[in-house]
Scaffold this motif. Structure first.
Motif, PDB file in Angstrom:
ATOM      1  N   UNK A  56      57.431  21.110  38.560  1.00  0.00           N
ATOM      2  CA  UNK A  56      58.548  20.666  39.393  1.00  0.00           C
ATOM      3  C   UNK A  56      57.994  20.397  40.788  1.00  0.00           C
ATOM      4  N   UNK A  57      58.297  19.216  41.340  1.00  0.00           N
ATOM      5  CA  UNK A  57      57.792  18.855  42.670  1.00  0.00           C
ATOM      6  C   UNK A  57      58.929  18.592  43.655  1.00  0.00           C
ATOM      7  N   UNK A  58      60.039  19.269  43.465  1.00  0.00           N
ATOM      8  CA  UNK A  58      61.145  19.172  44.417  1.00  0.00           C
ATOM      9  C   UNK A  58      62.133  18.079  44.098  1.00  0.00           C
ATOM     10  N   UNK A  59      61.707  16.836  44.057  1.00  0.00           N
ATOM     11  CA  UNK A  59      62.595  15.712  43.775  1.00  0.00           C
ATOM     12  C   UNK A  59      62.369  15.138  42.384  1.00  0.00           C
ATOM     13  N   UNK A  60      61.591  15.830  41.586  1.00  0.00           N
ATOM     14  CA  UNK A  60      61.292  15.388  40.230  1.00  0.00           C
ATOM     15  C   UNK A  60      60.223  16.269  39.615  1.00  0.00           C
ATOM     16  N   UNK A  61      59.548  15.730  38.607  1.00  0.00           N
ATOM     17  CA  UNK A  61      58.488  16.473  37.930  1.00  0.00           C
ATOM     18  C   UNK A  61      57.274  15.575  37.730  1.00  0.00           C
ATOM     19  N   UNK A  62      56.128  16.210  37.595  1.00  0.00           N
ATOM     20  CA  UNK A  62      54.916  15.524  37.161  1.00  0.00           C
ATOM     21  C   UNK A  62      54.390  16.292  35.960  1.00  0.00           C
ATOM     22  N   UNK A  63      53.722  15.581  35.059  1.00  0.00           N
ATOM     23  CA  UNK A  63      53.202  16.241  33.859  1.00  0.00           C
ATOM     24  C   UNK A  63      51.967  15.515  33.368  1.00  0.00           C
ATOM     25  N   UNK A  64      51.143  16.266  32.634  1.00  0.00           N
ATOM     26  CA  UNK A  64      49.977  15.688  31.976  1.00  0.00           C
ATOM     27  C   UNK A  64      49.928  16.206  30.556  1.00  0.00           C
ATOM     28  N   UNK A  65      49.767  15.295  29.603  1.00  0.00           N
ATOM     29  CA  UNK A  65      49.600  15.642  28.198  1.00  0.00           C
ATOM     30  C   UNK A  65      48.155  15.346  27.816  1.00  0.00           C
ATOM     31  N   UNK A  66      47.372  16.397  27.595  1.00  0.00           N
ATOM     32  CA  UNK A  66      45.963  16.230  27.260  1.00  0.00           C
ATOM     33  C   UNK A  66      45.806  15.554  25.903  1.00  0.00           C
ATOM     34  N   UNK A  67      46.676  15.870  24.952  1.00  0.00           N
ATOM     35  CA  UNK A  67      46.582  15.290  23.612  1.00  0.00           C
ATOM     36  C   UNK A  67      46.777  13.775  23.648  1.00  0.00           C
ATOM     37  N   UNK A  68      47.632  13.294  24.555  1.00  0.00           N
ATOM     38  CA  UNK A  68      47.916  11.861  24.660  1.00  0.00           C
ATOM     39  C   UNK A  68      47.181  11.177  25.815  1.00  0.00           C
ATOM     40  N   UNK A  69      46.468  11.948  26.635  1.00  0.00           N
ATOM     41  CA  UNK A  69      45.804  11.413  27.840  1.00  0.00           C
ATOM     42  C   UNK A  69      46.787  10.662  28.725  1.00  0.00           C
ATOM     43  N   UNK A  70      48.000  11.215  28.898  1.00  0.00           N
ATOM     44  CA  UNK A  70      49.043  10.542  29.682  1.00  0.00           C
ATOM     45  C   UNK A  70      49.495  11.415  30.842  1.00  0.00           C
TER      46      UNK A  70
END
Length: 128
Positions: free
Chosen positions: A34-48
């Protein structure tokens, strides 16, 4: 007898904790933050790597600049705008062309219309 059992339990717990601690880096590659005004994420399995601005309380966006640290690799900047801008999903980028285990820094900035200003949300570090 009790002293020997206690000693065995302490040694066993220490070995288990050390094993868990050493295995953590592999588990830490995928994340959501959670970054306050939204979210960031990383999926290692999908490299996304994805950013998503919250779809509440007016216009918002989340911008992320990805910077490879340990070796060369893709360094995209992505911005996700929320449903106030006509976009309700997340915005993603692929890191499939990055070398395995490239160390990345994700510099995060967000905006919320009611606040009227951008905010630096710092950086997140991860391995692709």
């Amino acid at each position: 007898m009790m002293k020997k059992l206690l000693k065995t339990a302490v040694v066993g717990a220490t070995v288990a904790a050390a094993t868990f601690a050493l295995s953590q880096p592999a588990l830490a590659n995928s994340f959501t933050k959670n970054v306050g005004d939204g979210t960031v994420s990383y999926s290692d399995a999908d490299d996304r790597f994805c950013a998503q601005a919250f779809n509440t309380e007016g216009p918002r966006w989340v911008r992320v600049k990805l910077v490879p640290i340990s070796r060369s690799g893709p360094s995209p900047t992505i911005t996700d705008y929320n449903n106030s801008y006509g976009h309700s999903g997340s915005t993603c980028t692929s890191l499939a062309t990055a070398y395995e285990d490239t160390h990345y820094r994700a510099d995060i900035t967000t905006y919320w219309g009611e606040r009227g200003t951008t905010v630096s949300r710092g950086s997140v570090y991860f391995y692709s």
